[in-house]
Design an enzyme around this catalytic site. Sequence first.
Site, PDB file in Angstrom:
ATOM      1  NE  ARG A  95      -3.833   2.793   2.678  1.00  6.33           N
ATOM      2  CZ  ARG A  95      -3.550   3.399   3.612  1.00  6.33           C
ATOM      3  NH1 ARG A  95      -2.768   3.231   4.848  1.00  6.33           N
ATOM      4  NH2 ARG A  95      -3.842   4.534   3.783  1.00  6.33           N
ATOM      5  CG  HIS A 140      -1.068   9.192   3.113  1.00  4.63           C
ATOM      6  ND1 HIS A 140      -1.467   7.969   3.509  1.00  4.63           N
ATOM      7  CD2 HIS A 140      -0.453  10.131   4.533  1.00  4.63           C
ATOM      8  CE1 HIS A 140      -0.760   7.995   5.090  1.00  4.63           C
ATOM      9  NE2 HIS A 140      -0.586   8.649   5.761  1.00  4.63           N
ATOM     10  CD  GLU A 185      -4.177   7.673   9.879  1.00  4.60           C
ATOM     11  OE1 GLU A 185      -3.937   8.711  10.276  1.00  4.60           O
ATOM     12  OE2 GLU A 185      -3.905   6.485  10.542  1.00  4.60           O
ATOM     13  CG  ASN A 327      -4.819   3.729   8.781  1.00  4.22           C
ATOM     14  OD1 ASN A 327      -4.869   2.830   7.677  1.00  4.22           O
ATOM     15  ND2 ASN A 327      -4.281   4.918   8.515  1.00  4.22           N
ATOM     16  CE1 TYR A 329       0.336   2.746  13.563  1.00  6.61           C
ATOM     17  CE2 TYR A 329      -1.464   4.056  12.683  1.00  6.61           C
ATOM     18  CZ  TYR A 329      -0.096   3.539  12.424  1.00  6.61           C
ATOM     19  OH  TYR A 329       0.287   3.441  11.354  1.00  6.61           O
ATOM     20  CD  GLU A 397      -1.173   4.098   8.041  1.00  5.65           C
ATOM     21  OE1 GLU A 397      -1.169   4.072   8.888  1.00  5.65           O
ATOM     22  OE2 GLU A 397      -1.020   5.421   6.751  1.00  5.65           O
TER      23      GLU A 397
END
Length: 505
Positions: A95, A140, A185, A327, A329, A397
């Site tokens: 990606r 992005h 995002e 994404n 985290y 991500e």
Amino acid sequence: MNIIVILFLVSCSARTTKQERRFPDDFLFGTATASYQIEGGWNADDKGENIWDRITHNNPTVIKDQSNGDIAADTYNNYKRDVEMMRELGLDAYRFSLSWSRILPNGLANKVSEAGVAFYNNYIDEMIKYGITPMVTLYHWDLPQKLQDLGGFVNPLFPEWYEDYARVVFEQFGDRVKHWITFNEPREICYQGYDTTTKAPQLNATGIGVYICAKNLVMAHARVYHAYKNDFAPSQGGVCGITISVNWFGPKTDSEEDQLAAELTRQGEWGLYAEPIFSEDGGFPKELSEKVAQKSIEQGYPRSRMPEFTDDEKAFVKGATDFFGVNHYKSVLISATENLKEHVVPSFYDDIGTGTYVPDDWPASASTWLKQSPDSILNALTHLKDKYNSPVIYITENGWSTSPDAGLVDDDRIRYYRAALESALDALDAGVNLKGYMAWSLMDNFEWFAGYTERFGLYQVDFEDPARTRTPRKSAFVYKQIINTRVIDHEYEPSSMTMTIDEGH
Ligand SMILES: *[C@@H]1O[C@H](CO)[C@@H](O)[C@H](O)[C@H]1NC(C)=O
């Protein structure tokens, strides 16, 4: 007797692990990067200036080490080495994002850069040659500066400009690229860039910018999705989705107040962007819209600071996606009563009005915002599954930062990846329609306002070296082993730190 029982239990659990805890063969394992963070070549050929060129050149003190992405990992000149690394890891997919102003130097589609298109053609062709599936993000964060001068995402014409750009991209690359992601995002674009000052363009229109940006962004996404489905997908046959940062926001306690606080937080952090596209009703999230409308009136505004979608707009946006890019985290615990902070009025966090809490014993990375949190992926993905009727999901991500001097033996990154992938397997077991996982990141890169002070790479990049030499970290070998076997072996240790390309790649 005891020994026999223990042996029996061990062999039983080992067998279960090996047979059931396996990623499917068609599960896409990859890594992710973004144009401004790796490419360099900031003024190569006729590339136009973007908002990150502008902020790092004109206002370098906002970057922790006053660095920039002028050269970054110099992928512009090292793209063949990048693809070699993908082959070393045995990736199924990669990606990456396209720099809008490298393709359209003016932002608008009156001029297409031959050199910019050639660079991406070469990069894509090199991946295709070795059987690596390109997964391409159209945006992005590196908006052409000329469009920012006109207001960027808060100009009502933004969705048109974006569609014009996307059509050029689909025409140029859609014969080979079958996985498209419109935006990376939205929260970081709209909240950090327009409502506050933690990302370019630092608009700081508190309590206003995030909501106008959110609506335009969602409309722009839908326009591009429909353009692709109507005019390109029939001949090109690909899919188009959006990537939203969905960290997990769970209630600190089981109390009704904390549960409502967690829901309001989820609505603000990612619901603003997901709800119009994925929900049954369409439009912005209900409780948060009501709260912002009420506060706006109390604050003397003639109408809500959050714009509405017309019924036609709702219908246009609803269902306009082939998948949900996530994404992910970390987790954050949310309280209705504790850790409440004073916020500027009006502002996004004043609107939400909840407190956050992160336990001290969760392991810390080199980034203040990132701690390893238990069951994080499982919680986030099962929530999306239940809320949005089991969409196709790609984790686009997920990753861990270390400090620049941490070296090549990154056992804490390995611990994070293993736990995250176990949680992804838990999600698969729970019936989540999860199709792939992109580790952030293939290599060290320019980490926005943190500059080069935080490193996310499976490969270390030597930023002192003009050649930007890339060297695999221990985690690269562990990830490679997982991709190759489709199993997480917690005992696995690489026998050496020398990378080779296995047959078939
Ligand atoms: C952003 O705007 C708020 C007012 O809404 C102000 O208090 C704050 O100082 C501004 N921040 C910066 C960095 O300019």
